[in-house]
Scaffold this motif. Structure first.
Motif, PDB file in Angstrom:
ATOM      1  N   GLY A 188      15.604  17.809  44.777  1.00  0.00           N
ATOM      2  CA  GLY A 188      15.120  16.493  44.415  1.00  0.00           C
ATOM      3  C   GLY A 188      13.798  16.086  45.022  1.00  0.00           C
ATOM      4  N   ARG A 189      13.074  16.999  45.621  1.00  0.00           N
ATOM      5  CA  ARG A 189      11.779  16.635  46.193  1.00  0.00           C
ATOM      6  C   ARG A 189      10.764  16.404  45.077  1.00  0.00           C
ATOM      7  N   VAL A 190      10.043  15.294  45.182  1.00  0.00           N
ATOM      8  CA  VAL A 190       9.006  14.932  44.223  1.00  0.00           C
ATOM      9  C   VAL A 190       7.668  14.925  44.949  1.00  0.00           C
ATOM     10  N   VAL A 191       6.690  15.607  44.394  1.00  0.00           N
ATOM     11  CA  VAL A 191       5.363  15.697  44.996  1.00  0.00           C
ATOM     12  C   VAL A 191       4.353  15.090  44.021  1.00  0.00           C
ATOM     13  N   VAL A 192       3.545  14.160  44.532  1.00  0.00           N
ATOM     14  CA  VAL A 192       2.542  13.483  43.717  1.00  0.00           C
ATOM     15  C   VAL A 192       1.210  13.537  44.447  1.00  0.00           C
ATOM     16  N   SER A 193       0.138  13.855  43.726  1.00  0.00           N
ATOM     17  CA  SER A 193      -1.194  13.822  44.318  1.00  0.00           C
ATOM     18  C   SER A 193      -1.858  12.498  43.972  1.00  0.00           C
ATOM     19  N   LEU A 194      -2.324  11.787  45.011  1.00  0.00           N
ATOM     20  CA  LEU A 194      -3.019  10.512  44.853  1.00  0.00           C
ATOM     21  C   LEU A 194      -4.348  10.599  45.589  1.00  0.00           C
ATOM     22  N   GLY A 195      -5.437  10.649  44.833  1.00  0.00           N
ATOM     23  CA  GLY A 195      -6.737  10.801  45.468  1.00  0.00           C
ATOM     24  C   GLY A 195      -6.793  12.088  46.264  1.00  0.00           C
ATOM     25  N   SER A 196      -7.115  11.974  47.549  1.00  0.00           N
ATOM     26  CA  SER A 196      -7.212  13.159  48.415  1.00  0.00           C
ATOM     27  C   SER A 196      -5.908  13.437  49.149  1.00  0.00           C
ATOM     28  N   GLU A 197      -4.852  12.688  48.851  1.00  0.00           N
ATOM     29  CA  GLU A 197      -3.585  12.861  49.540  1.00  0.00           C
ATOM     30  C   GLU A 197      -2.528  13.447  48.617  1.00  0.00           C
ATOM     31  N   VAL A 198      -1.561  14.116  49.233  1.00  0.00           N
ATOM     32  CA  VAL A 198      -0.389  14.604  48.521  1.00  0.00           C
ATOM     33  C   VAL A 198       0.830  13.978  49.185  1.00  0.00           C
ATOM     34  N   LEU A 199       1.619  13.239  48.393  1.00  0.00           N
ATOM     35  CA  LEU A 199       2.794  12.549  48.914  1.00  0.00           C
ATOM     36  C   LEU A 199       4.060  13.269  48.464  1.00  0.00           C
ATOM     37  N   THR A 200       5.040  13.377  49.372  1.00  0.00           N
ATOM     38  CA  THR A 200       6.312  14.021  49.079  1.00  0.00           C
ATOM     39  C   THR A 200       7.446  13.023  49.291  1.00  0.00           C
ATOM     40  N   PHE A 201       8.369  12.990  48.333  1.00  0.00           N
ATOM     41  CA  PHE A 201       9.497  12.062  48.402  1.00  0.00           C
ATOM     42  C   PHE A 201      10.800  12.835  48.197  1.00  0.00           C
ATOM     43  N   HIS A 202      11.870  12.324  48.786  1.00  0.00           N
ATOM     44  CA  HIS A 202      13.212  12.816  48.489  1.00  0.00           C
ATOM     45  C   HIS A 202      13.820  11.888  47.444  1.00  0.00           C
ATOM     46  N   SER A 203      14.453  12.457  46.429  1.00  0.00           N
ATOM     47  CA  SER A 203      14.984  11.657  45.329  1.00  0.00           C
ATOM     48  C   SER A 203      16.335  12.223  44.896  1.00  0.00           C
ATOM     49  N   PRO A 204      17.075  11.474  44.069  1.00  0.00           N
ATOM     50  CA  PRO A 204      18.351  11.975  43.549  1.00  0.00           C
ATOM     51  C   PRO A 204      18.198  12.831  42.300  1.00  0.00           C
ATOM     52  N   LEU A 205      16.979  13.176  41.911  1.00  0.00           N
ATOM     53  CA  LEU A 205      16.768  13.944  40.692  1.00  0.00           C
ATOM     54  C   LEU A 205      17.262  15.373  40.837  1.00  0.00           C
ATOM     55  N   GLY A 206      17.575  15.976  39.697  1.00  0.00           N
ATOM     56  CA  GLY A 206      18.006  17.365  39.667  1.00  0.00           C
ATOM     57  C   GLY A 206      16.847  18.313  39.484  1.00  0.00           C
ATOM     58  N   PRO A 207      17.133  19.586  39.188  1.00  0.00           N
ATOM     59  CA  PRO A 207      16.080  20.575  38.983  1.00  0.00           C
ATOM     60  C   PRO A 207      15.222  20.256  37.761  1.00  0.00           C
ATOM     61  N   LEU A 208      14.037  20.836  37.712  1.00  0.00           N
ATOM     62  CA  LEU A 208      13.136  20.662  36.582  1.00  0.00           C
ATOM     63  C   LEU A 208      13.813  21.123  35.302  1.00  0.00           C
ATOM     64  N   ALA A 209      13.636  20.342  34.234  1.00  0.00           N
ATOM     65  CA  ALA A 209      14.251  20.664  32.949  1.00  0.00           C
ATOM     66  C   ALA A 209      13.739  21.985  32.406  1.00  0.00           C
ATOM     67  N   GLU A 210      14.589  22.638  31.627  1.00  0.00           N
ATOM     68  CA  GLU A 210      14.165  23.815  30.891  1.00  0.00           C
ATOM     69  C   GLU A 210      13.659  23.370  29.525  1.00  0.00           C
ATOM     70  N   GLY A 211      12.615  23.970  29.054  1.00  0.00           N
ATOM     71  CA  GLY A 211      12.051  23.573  27.776  1.00  0.00           C
ATOM     72  C   GLY A 211      10.575  23.882  27.745  1.00  0.00           C
ATOM     73  N   PRO A 212       9.902  23.550  26.643  1.00  0.00           N
ATOM     74  CA  PRO A 212       8.515  23.951  26.486  1.00  0.00           C
ATOM     75  C   PRO A 212       7.528  23.155  27.322  1.00  0.00           C
ATOM     76  N   TRP A 213       7.854  21.906  27.697  1.00  0.00           N
ATOM     77  CA  TRP A 213       6.859  21.086  28.402  1.00  0.00           C
ATOM     78  C   TRP A 213       7.555  20.040  29.277  1.00  0.00           C
ATOM     79  N   PRO A 214       8.237  20.467  30.360  1.00  0.00           N
ATOM     80  CA  PRO A 214       8.944  19.522  31.215  1.00  0.00           C
ATOM     81  C   PRO A 214       8.058  18.843  32.250  1.00  0.00           C
TER      82      PRO A 214
END
Length: 227
Positions: A188-214
């Motif tokens: 459930g780790r979520v990583v987002v880039s904002l400007g010159s920083e990279v932020l990491t969050f813990h979340s209740p989300l599951g694994p990345l979806a399978e498919g052509p463009w998740p």
């Protein structure tokens, strides 16, 4: 087309099945075209009409989503392997496609106050309304296997579930507009880039979806290829 033509700077070359989608844009006017090529021989199968450029994605084997925004255009079309339009929606944004054929994502309307919503693009070219979105800039989202989409917008890490209900996972006072991809990693780790920083969050989300463009560029490796 004017003589000065630049390669589309949002998405790379898209390869899906036996088809390639190559987009080019006029650097001065913002108009562009997407050419659909045969992967084996490189022959041009079809091409879109000149239109304002927008976001693009792989929708399925040999199928693509081509967005158009500007000069009054705010649309997304779905194109089959012959370059024919099979659906067109009155919406444009950072759309995702999962293995079940669901297409959804945050709209990217180019004005304030925001009129954007999270939208689901139905197969019959209609729109299913999700929650309204405040602010302006949006990171490219990512979808987990349960159909929940996560992205950063207006100082908030937002998740919209498969029932189109919004959940605020994190918020802070932030007005940066330089945003990149959202990555959904293990546990459930979520990583987002904002400007010159990279932020990491813990979340209740599951694994990345399978498919052509998740997520942006199709997968975590930035490899937009669907066999």
């Amino acid at each position: 087309m004017p003589d000065e033509v630049g390669v589309d700077h949002w998405e790379p070359l898209l390869v899906s099945g036996d088809r390639v989608a190559a987009s080019f844009a006029d650097a001065r006017g913002g108009l562009g075209r997407t050419f659909f090529l045969d992967l084996a021989g490189g022959a041009i199968v079809s091409a879109t009409s000149p239109a304002p450029t927008g976001r693009k994605a792989i929708a399925g084997p040999g199928e693509f989503l081509i967005g158009s925004q500007g000069y009054g255009e705010f649309t997304t079309g779905r194109y089959d392997r012959d370059g024919g339009t099979t659906a067109r929606w009155a919406s444009h944004g950072a759309m995702l496609a999962d293995g079940r054929g669901t297409i959804c994502g945050p709209e990217l309307a180019n004005h304030l106050p925001s009129t954007s919503r999270f939208r689901r693009l139905a197969p019959d070219s209609t729109l299913v309304d999700g929650p309204p979105l405040t602010g302006y800039c949006t990171s490219f989202p990512a979808m987990d296997r349960e159909g929940t989409v996560v992205f950063w917008r207006d100082g908030k890490l937002l998740a919209v579930d498969a029932g189109l209900k919004a959940h605020e996972l994190f918020a802070m006072d932030d007005s940066r507009d330089a945003m990149g991809r959202t990555l959904l990693l293990r546990e459930g780790r979520v990583v987002v880039s904002l400007g010159s920083e990279v932020l990491t969050f813990h979340s209740p989300l599951g694994p990345l979806a399978e498919g052509p463009w998740p997520c942006g560029d199709a997968n975590l490796l930035g490899n937009p290829v669907l066999g």
